[in-house]
Motif scaffolding. Sequence first.
Motif, mmCIF file in Angstrom:
data_model
loop_
_atom_site.group_PDB
_atom_site.id
_atom_site.type_symbol
_atom_site.label_atom_id
_atom_site.label_comp_id
_atom_site.label_asym_id
_atom_site.label_seq_id
_atom_site.Cartn_x
_atom_site.Cartn_y
_atom_site.Cartn_z
ATOM 1 N N VAL A 134 -101.984 -34.525 8.510
ATOM 2 C CA VAL A 134 -101.893 -33.045 8.396
ATOM 3 C C VAL A 134 -100.451 -32.323 7.871
ATOM 4 C CG1 VAL A 134 -101.673 -30.953 9.539
ATOM 5 C CG2 VAL A 134 -103.421 -32.306 10.155
ATOM 6 N N LEU A 135 -99.280 -33.499 8.633
ATOM 7 C CA LEU A 135 -97.931 -32.982 8.013
ATOM 8 C C LEU A 135 -97.670 -33.571 6.364
ATOM 9 C CD1 LEU A 135 -95.986 -33.163 11.163
ATOM 10 C CD2 LEU A 135 -96.940 -31.004 10.302
ATOM 11 N N SER A 136 -98.437 -34.508 6.086
ATOM 12 C CA SER A 136 -98.164 -34.856 4.755
ATOM 13 C C SER A 136 -98.640 -33.806 3.758
ATOM 14 C CB SER A 136 -99.041 -36.319 4.456
ATOM 15 O OG SER A 136 -98.461 -37.331 5.309
ATOM 16 N N GLY A 137 -99.569 -32.943 4.048
ATOM 17 C CA GLY A 137 -99.955 -31.884 3.227
ATOM 18 C C GLY A 137 -101.214 -31.873 2.479
ATOM 19 N N ARG A 143 -91.235 -26.688 6.554
ATOM 20 C CA ARG A 143 -92.156 -27.830 6.268
ATOM 21 C C ARG A 143 -91.420 -28.960 7.124
ATOM 22 N NH1 ARG A 143 -92.717 -30.992 0.823
ATOM 23 N NH2 ARG A 143 -93.709 -32.341 2.325
ATOM 24 N N MET A 144 -92.278 -29.922 7.536
ATOM 25 C CA MET A 144 -91.913 -31.305 8.266
ATOM 26 C C MET A 144 -91.981 -32.474 7.247
ATOM 27 S SD MET A 144 -91.724 -29.517 11.069
ATOM 28 C CE MET A 144 -91.456 -30.763 12.258
ATOM 29 N N ARG A 145 -90.595 -33.235 7.484
ATOM 30 C CA ARG A 145 -90.555 -34.495 6.701
ATOM 31 C C ARG A 145 -90.543 -35.702 7.764
ATOM 32 N NH1 ARG A 145 -89.739 -33.416 1.570
ATOM 33 N NH2 ARG A 145 -89.027 -31.279 1.305
ATOM 34 N N LEU A 146 -91.180 -36.646 7.581
ATOM 35 C CA LEU A 146 -91.597 -37.885 8.412
ATOM 36 C C LEU A 146 -90.162 -38.526 8.395
ATOM 37 C CD1 LEU A 146 -93.258 -39.645 10.153
ATOM 38 C CD2 LEU A 146 -93.677 -40.919 8.028
#
Length: 240
Positions: free
Chosen positions: A197-200, A225-228
Amino acid sequence: MTEPLAYPCALRRLSVVRHGQSSANVVFARAAETGDPALSVPEPCDAVVPLSPLGVEQARAAGRWLGGLAAADRPDVVVCSPYLRAVQTWEAMAEAAGRTAPAPAPAGALLDERLRDREMGVLELLTPAAMRERAPEEAARRLRVGDRSYRPPGGESSADVTLRVRDFLGELSGSAPPRAHVLLVAHDAVVLAVRQVLSGIGAPDPGPVEIPNASVSRWDGDGTRMRLAEFAAVGHLPEP
């Protein structure tokens, strides 16, 4: 190649811990080693599978990691799967963290059923060896369609898990305190779904990735946004 469309999320940080080793993990590992279809999990359903003794120690190690965080890095909110092994993991983490630092995390965890493990329907708690013996047609169908798309009768595919985790993350981003650090305690299927999900939108499937018990995955946010930052990290765990 077109870049994925970023998933909007206002959190400052999201940390996800997989539960410690469970009694079912022990049975499944033994079944994989021996190929014995008679090996079975004694619990009546997946929701009440407990931690193994090793799983408790792993959860305590994760708690010491939590307690060792700087005050500014400690989570503001903890949300946990309602399944017993996840709840036990958080309880052991909180106890160990409390011995390491004063008030390292919220006193309790919120429970959300969207963080439960993947439901396997009629195949619940069956090892692969038992599945091949008792439900050979389903075992063949799983191989044919691929595990991510395979939905057992009465159960979920990995894609189904991603859909409910996407719904959870959307609500979490809007409900959590501004720029919060949220800690989730859940399952390997949930960790992979969070990553997807957070990868977009349009991000490739991460594929079959091992998520060790009591591992920590972390995403850092810039307000939009979130980055791993780290994935399935186990440096806090004792050597096996």
